[in-house]
Design a protein around this motif. Structure first.
Motif: not given
Length: 228
Positions: A175-204
């Motif tokens: 993010l610190s290197r991107l010069t385009a408009p950019a945003e980092l969002r962290v999905v609470p309680g999610a692991t790498h594959l977003f297998e936890e209930p409701g986390t993939l829906e937040q991504v989508a």
């Protein structure tokens, strides 16, 4: 929703690749997916995200970035799945095809990359700055995009699981290197594959809103905060 579904063969340099297209009537844009290492266009997580995008009026293209023969070899050697240059070149070729063929009636293209596919998506976006209008990364490795990060012009959304600590750090650095408009969002309680209930829906949902805001030709680039 009335979706037009088809499986097509897309030329990508010296190879032809299989892709599944789902296009709603008068889509606001088309999103090309770049799957992660060892996955395919049948990835259940990417398919689920694609269906959310379709419901939001966006076309989707799920593609195998390796040929069947390459996939068999990669299953043994695991070499090609990390060849970011190869994968990005094929994504760029598919972007060219989408811009020319306009299967959804629009040339407005976004890229959705997962894991190593996110790096390939960012490199392809840097290679096609006039065609790629938005990028979303899910649990991605944008650091693997290398010098291309500085050349990305498309608004970029980085989505990372809150429990995926190493990848959060890598995304913060990217993010610190991107010069385009950019945003980092962290999905609470999610692991790498977003297998936890409701986390993939937040991504989508987040991906749908990002593409809806940035893909329509009539919409300009928004003022996006670089928040975490």
């Amino acid at each position: 929703m009335d979706l037009r579904s088809s499986t097509v063969t897309v030329p990508a340099g010296e190879v032809d690749l299989s892709a599944d297209l789902l296009v709603p009537p008068q889509p606001a844009g088309v999103v090309l997916f770049a799957h992660g290492s060892g996955s395919s266009r049948h990835s259940p997580r990417n398919v689920a995200v694609a269906h959310t995008l379709n419901a939001g009026g966006l076309g989707t293209v799920l593609v195998d970035l390796l040929t069947p023969a390459e996939d068999e070899m990669d299953a043994v050697t695991a070499e090609l799945r990390f060849d970011i240059g190869l994968l990005a070149g094929r994504l760029a070729a598919i972007v060219d095809w989408l811009a020319t063929e306009r299967p959804g009636g629009t040339a407005s293209v976004g890229l959705f990359g997962a894991s190593t596919g996110a790096a390939a998506a960012l490199v392809a976006a840097a290679q096609r700055p006039d065609l790629v209008r938005a990028v979303v990364s899910r649990g991605g490795r944008p650091d693997l995009a290398g010098a291309a990060l500085d050349q990305v012009r498309a608004p970029t959304l980085l989505l990372v699981g809150g429990l995926d600590e190493q990848v959060i750090t890598l995304n913060q650095e990217a993010l610190s290197r991107l010069t385009a408009p950019a945003e980092l969002r962290v999905v609470p309680g999610a692991t790498h594959l977003f297998e936890e209930p409701g986390t993939l829906e937040q991504v989508a949902g987040a991906a749908k809103r990002w593409f809806q805001a940035n893909l329509p030709v009539t919409v300009g680039v928004p003022s996006v905060s670089r928040r975490q």
